[in-house]
Design a protein around this motif. Structure first.
Motif, PDB file in Angstrom:
ATOM      1  N   VAL A  80      28.561  35.195  37.639  1.00  0.00           N
ATOM      2  CA  VAL A  80      28.875  35.221  36.481  1.00  0.00           C
ATOM      3  C   VAL A  80      30.344  35.086  36.512  1.00  0.00           C
ATOM      4  O   VAL A  80      31.111  35.924  36.816  1.00  0.00           O
ATOM      5  CB  VAL A  80      28.407  36.297  35.667  1.00  0.00           C
ATOM      6  N   GLY A  81      30.619  34.183  35.861  1.00  0.00           N
ATOM      7  CA  GLY A  81      32.163  33.879  35.394  1.00  0.00           C
ATOM      8  C   GLY A  81      32.465  33.734  33.901  1.00  0.00           C
ATOM      9  O   GLY A  81      32.910  32.820  33.313  1.00  0.00           O
ATOM     10  N   THR A  82      32.241  35.092  33.486  1.00  0.00           N
ATOM     11  CA  THR A  82      32.225  35.246  31.844  1.00  0.00           C
ATOM     12  C   THR A  82      33.427  34.442  31.301  1.00  0.00           C
ATOM     13  O   THR A  82      32.962  33.652  30.323  1.00  0.00           O
ATOM     14  CB  THR A  82      32.149  36.766  31.529  1.00  0.00           C
ATOM     15  N   GLN A  83      34.579  34.630  31.655  1.00  0.00           N
ATOM     16  CA  GLN A  83      35.528  34.167  31.075  1.00  0.00           C
ATOM     17  C   GLN A  83      36.334  33.261  31.759  1.00  0.00           C
ATOM     18  O   GLN A  83      37.813  33.053  32.121  1.00  0.00           O
ATOM     19  CB  GLN A  83      36.678  35.215  30.723  1.00  0.00           C
ATOM     20  N   ALA A  84      35.685  32.528  32.384  1.00  0.00           N
ATOM     21  CA  ALA A  84      36.172  31.315  33.444  1.00  0.00           C
ATOM     22  C   ALA A  84      36.914  31.880  34.422  1.00  0.00           C
ATOM     23  O   ALA A  84      37.647  31.188  35.193  1.00  0.00           O
ATOM     24  CB  ALA A  84      37.237  30.211  32.649  1.00  0.00           C
ATOM     25  N   THR A  85      36.053  32.895  35.343  1.00  0.00           N
ATOM     26  CA  THR A  85      36.707  33.421  36.170  1.00  0.00           C
ATOM     27  C   THR A  85      35.465  34.389  36.563  1.00  0.00           C
ATOM     28  O   THR A  85      34.873  35.386  35.807  1.00  0.00           O
ATOM     29  CB  THR A  85      37.849  34.330  36.311  1.00  0.00           C
ATOM     30  N   VAL A  86      35.169  34.523  38.162  1.00  0.00           N
ATOM     31  CA  VAL A  86      34.032  35.537  38.812  1.00  0.00           C
ATOM     32  C   VAL A  86      35.292  36.720  39.103  1.00  0.00           C
ATOM     33  O   VAL A  86      36.114  36.553  39.842  1.00  0.00           O
ATOM     34  CB  VAL A  86      33.537  34.949  39.978  1.00  0.00           C
ATOM     35  N   LYS A  87      35.159  37.844  38.438  1.00  0.00           N
ATOM     36  CA  LYS A  87      36.245  38.778  38.443  1.00  0.00           C
ATOM     37  C   LYS A  87      36.376  39.126  39.994  1.00  0.00           C
ATOM     38  O   LYS A  87      35.645  39.613  40.872  1.00  0.00           O
ATOM     39  CB  LYS A  87      35.598  39.882  37.709  1.00  0.00           C
ATOM     40  N   THR A  88      37.565  39.293  40.382  1.00  0.00           N
ATOM     41  CA  THR A  88      38.251  39.621  41.613  1.00  0.00           C
ATOM     42  C   THR A  88      37.934  38.601  42.776  1.00  0.00           C
ATOM     43  O   THR A  88      38.323  38.781  43.877  1.00  0.00           O
ATOM     44  CB  THR A  88      37.747  40.914  41.996  1.00  0.00           C
ATOM     45  N   MET A  89      37.479  37.460  42.572  1.00  0.00           N
ATOM     46  CA  MET A  89      37.166  36.288  43.494  1.00  0.00           C
ATOM     47  C   MET A  89      38.001  35.133  43.342  1.00  0.00           C
ATOM     48  O   MET A  89      38.097  34.565  42.071  1.00  0.00           O
ATOM     49  CB  MET A  89      35.608  36.223  43.575  1.00  0.00           C
ATOM     50  N   TYR A  90      38.392  34.393  44.400  1.00  0.00           N
ATOM     51  CA  TYR A  90      38.786  33.085  44.243  1.00  0.00           C
ATOM     52  C   TYR A  90      37.724  32.164  44.094  1.00  0.00           C
ATOM     53  O   TYR A  90      36.597  32.419  44.776  1.00  0.00           O
ATOM     54  CB  TYR A  90      39.687  32.707  45.556  1.00  0.00           C
ATOM     55  N   PRO A  91      37.697  31.099  43.279  1.00  0.00           N
ATOM     56  CA  PRO A  91      36.856  30.292  43.483  1.00  0.00           C
ATOM     57  C   PRO A  91      36.179  29.313  44.905  1.00  0.00           C
ATOM     58  O   PRO A  91      35.108  29.303  44.892  1.00  0.00           O
ATOM     59  CB  PRO A  91      37.075  28.781  42.617  1.00  0.00           C
ATOM     60  N   GLU A  92      37.188  29.475  45.549  1.00  0.00           N
ATOM     61  CA  GLU A  92      36.672  28.725  46.864  1.00  0.00           C
ATOM     62  C   GLU A  92      36.105  29.840  47.779  1.00  0.00           C
ATOM     63  O   GLU A  92      35.256  29.609  48.442  1.00  0.00           O
ATOM     64  CB  GLU A  92      37.898  28.296  47.512  1.00  0.00           C
ATOM     65  N   GLU A 138      41.449  53.476  43.709  1.00  0.00           N
ATOM     66  CA  GLU A 138      41.460  52.819  42.603  1.00  0.00           C
ATOM     67  C   GLU A 138      42.398  51.489  42.889  1.00  0.00           C
ATOM     68  O   GLU A 138      43.003  50.917  42.083  1.00  0.00           O
ATOM     69  CB  GLU A 138      41.764  53.364  41.346  1.00  0.00           C
ATOM     70  N   GLU A 139      42.502  51.096  44.428  1.00  0.00           N
ATOM     71  CA  GLU A 139      43.417  49.923  44.502  1.00  0.00           C
ATOM     72  C   GLU A 139      42.482  48.633  44.596  1.00  0.00           C
ATOM     73  O   GLU A 139      41.187  48.567  44.464  1.00  0.00           O
ATOM     74  CB  GLU A 139      43.451  50.012  46.167  1.00  0.00           C
ATOM     75  N   ALA A 140      43.149  47.552  43.801  1.00  0.00           N
ATOM     76  CA  ALA A 140      42.391  46.483  43.600  1.00  0.00           C
ATOM     77  C   ALA A 140      41.499  45.957  44.787  1.00  0.00           C
ATOM     78  O   ALA A 140      40.670  45.150  44.361  1.00  0.00           O
ATOM     79  CB  ALA A 140      43.426  45.392  42.860  1.00  0.00           C
ATOM     80  N   LEU A 141      42.083  46.020  46.073  1.00  0.00           N
ATOM     81  CA  LEU A 141      41.828  45.399  46.990  1.00  0.00           C
ATOM     82  C   LEU A 141      40.003  45.989  47.213  1.00  0.00           C
ATOM     83  O   LEU A 141      39.461  45.347  47.812  1.00  0.00           O
ATOM     84  CB  LEU A 141      42.380  45.648  48.258  1.00  0.00           C
ATOM     85  N   GLY A 142      39.921  47.306  46.997  1.00  0.00           N
ATOM     86  CA  GLY A 142      38.779  47.869  46.903  1.00  0.00           C
ATOM     87  C   GLY A 142      37.668  47.073  46.235  1.00  0.00           C
ATOM     88  O   GLY A 142      36.574  46.566  46.669  1.00  0.00           O
ATOM     89  N   ALA A 143      37.957  46.469  44.958  1.00  0.00           N
ATOM     90  CA  ALA A 143      37.058  45.879  43.881  1.00  0.00           C
ATOM     91  C   ALA A 143      36.895  44.460  44.542  1.00  0.00           C
ATOM     92  O   ALA A 143      35.778  44.057  44.548  1.00  0.00           O
ATOM     93  CB  ALA A 143      37.568  45.755  42.836  1.00  0.00           C
ATOM     94  N   MET A 144      37.894  44.072  45.203  1.00  0.00           N
ATOM     95  CA  MET A 144      37.823  42.645  45.835  1.00  0.00           C
ATOM     96  C   MET A 144      36.950  42.435  46.828  1.00  0.00           C
ATOM     97  O   MET A 144      36.017  41.763  46.985  1.00  0.00           O
ATOM     98  CB  MET A 144      39.200  42.071  46.450  1.00  0.00           C
ATOM     99  N   LEU A 145      36.965  43.429  47.801  1.00  0.00           N
ATOM    100  CA  LEU A 145      36.274  43.481  49.039  1.00  0.00           C
ATOM    101  C   LEU A 145      34.618  43.714  49.027  1.00  0.00           C
ATOM    102  O   LEU A 145      33.836  43.306  49.434  1.00  0.00           O
ATOM    103  CB  LEU A 145      36.741  44.524  50.091  1.00  0.00           C
ATOM    104  N   LEU A 146      34.557  44.595  48.069  1.00  0.00           N
ATOM    105  CA  LEU A 146      33.184  45.002  47.473  1.00  0.00           C
ATOM    106  C   LEU A 146      32.379  43.973  46.853  1.00  0.00           C
ATOM    107  O   LEU A 146      31.039  43.771  46.811  1.00  0.00           O
ATOM    108  CB  LEU A 146      33.008  46.556  46.894  1.00  0.00           C
ATOM    109  N   THR A 147      33.064  43.137  45.934  1.00  0.00           N
ATOM    110  CA  THR A 147      32.425  42.120  45.151  1.00  0.00           C
ATOM    111  C   THR A 147      32.431  41.086  46.183  1.00  0.00           C
ATOM    112  O   THR A 147      31.131  40.315  46.168  1.00  0.00           O
ATOM    113  CB  THR A 147      33.679  41.607  44.287  1.00  0.00           C
ATOM    114  N   TRP A 148      33.209  40.721  47.041  1.00  0.00           N
ATOM    115  CA  TRP A 148      32.880  39.797  48.147  1.00  0.00           C
ATOM    116  C   TRP A 148      31.749  40.320  48.933  1.00  0.00           C
ATOM    117  O   TRP A 148      30.776  39.274  49.155  1.00  0.00           O
ATOM    118  CB  TRP A 148      34.295  39.884  49.068  1.00  0.00           C
TER     119      TRP A 148
END
Length: 390
Positions: free
Chosen positions: A49-61, A338-348
């Protein structure tokens, strides 16, 4: 009683037409491919889901590399900010968000019902105030399709009314009939450019007879695909599955079937077994931002203190570097800090797991071993996460 409508090939026909090819079946489970203007979609498919033209915390590639063929964008949010006309001036949603692959946009109806202030539904349209700035907007079936056309999405959805469950049968039937009338208007309003399609939405709440009635009425309207809406809104899983068992046999065989807003890995697996081809849900991205990871051993809560001294990765056999190369202790630290990298890695981690789950289902259907594969997947979940050594 008549059975499901089989409308055959896409009504547009010819090179570049939107289409669906059913490649294999195993029981009710289906393996297919959807052809769009921006590429093909392997089904069963999960749409991040890219609600607002982005999949949160992820690069499109990154999302693409995980195996995603298609993303979902949200008409309600994009019409409010940055605006569909602006996106069109900037070259359309694909260029705007740097995703040159298929995109599905929902109609905006669900968000109007759940997020907007002071909404009013009439036969003609729904009028609402933006949750952002309070401005008044009118969303009709025609305007919804106009917005989705400006965004340039490959798959566009009819405007419908989704009622919250539980609800009285009379209210469910009223909303279903309104959605059918809006479906006719949406189908007429759709501009059928090559490679672009419009999906209808089956409504009817938790009433099997109303679901069948809705599916049959929509089937004769000859949409490019068919969604099942109004589920995964708090009802028990057995209710959702009962509705799918009643609805799927009534849908056109040669058109893709999309279960909106679903869901957990088990919801997806059980729905594939009942004939669903496409899914979307915010669960893997939202869970990642809240410290939860989906793995072949089930869901793991990285907020739990037991991970604080654990040097092991989440899953040493995962195809995802985030699950394989980072320790649980480090992931726990990032989440607690609450580091942003945690959300990035777990979303990945989570999006990787969901795409691997879909790939496994596709292979199993092709091989005619879906039941055995699902049993093995569910056995892994039942065993649960492996605790650290004493």
């Amino acid at each position: 009683m008549p059975g499901p409508v089989d409308n055959g090939p896409d009504p547009g026909g010819g090179a570049g037409a939107f289409g669906f090819q059913l490649l294999a079946t195993d029981g009710a489970a289906r393996r297919g491919v959807v052809t769009t203007a921006h590429g093909t979609i392997r089904t069963p498919a999960f749409m991040p889901v890219g609600t607002q033209a982005t999949v949160k915390t992820m690069y499109p590639e990154q999302v693409r590399a995980l195996g995603a063929d298609i993303l979902l964008g949200n008409t309600y949010h994009l019409m409010l900010r940055p605006g569909a006309e602006r996106v069109a001036r900037l070259g359309g949603l694909h260029r705007f968000m740097n995703w040159p692959h298929p995109i599905l946009t929902d109609s905006g109806g669900f968000q109007v019902m759940s997020l907007a202030k002071l909404r009013k539904i009439t036969e003609d349209a729904v009028t609402f105030q933006s949750h952002i700035d309070g401005r008044r907007h009118v969303l009709s079936p025609e305007r919804s399709l106009e917005i989705q056309g400006l965004l340039g999405s490959d798959i566009q959805m009819q405007l419908d009314e989704c009622v919250a469950l539980p609800a009285d049968r009379a209210e469910i039937e009223r909303a279903m009939n309104l959605s059918l009338r809006w479906a006719e208007r949406s189908r007429r309003a759709f501009i059928g450019t090559p490679g672009h399609g419009i999906f209808a939405i089956v409504q009817g709440g938790d009433d099997e007879a109303l679901r069948v009635e809705s599916a049959r009425a929509l089937g004769v309207m000859d949409f490019h695909g068919y969604a099942v809406g109004g589920l995964a809104v708090g009802e028990p899983q057995d209710v959702m599955l009962r509705i799918l068992e009643a609805t799927c046999p009534e849908l056109p065989v040669r058109k893709p079937r999309y279960l909106m807003g679903v869901g957990t890995p088990d919801d997806i697996v059980q729905s594939v077994l009942r004939g669903i081809d496409m899914f979307d849900c915010v669960m893997p991205t939202r869970a990642g931002r809240h410290g939860q990871a989906f793995t072949r051993r089930g869901k793991v809560n990285l907020r739990n203190a037991r991970h604080a001294d654990d040097p092991r990765p989440l899953d040493e056999e995962s195809s995802c570097p985030a699950a394989r190369d980072y320790s649980r202790a480090y992931l726990h630290h990032l989440v607690k800090a609450e580091e942003a990298l945690g959300a990035m890695l777990l979303t990945w981690v989570n999006l990787s797991y969901y795409q691997d789950l879909m790939a496994g289902l596709r292979h199993a259907i092709e091989a005619g071993r879906t039941a055995d594969h699902v049993a093995a997947v569910r056995e892994g979940w039942a065993r649960g996460d492996i605790p650290p050594a004493a």
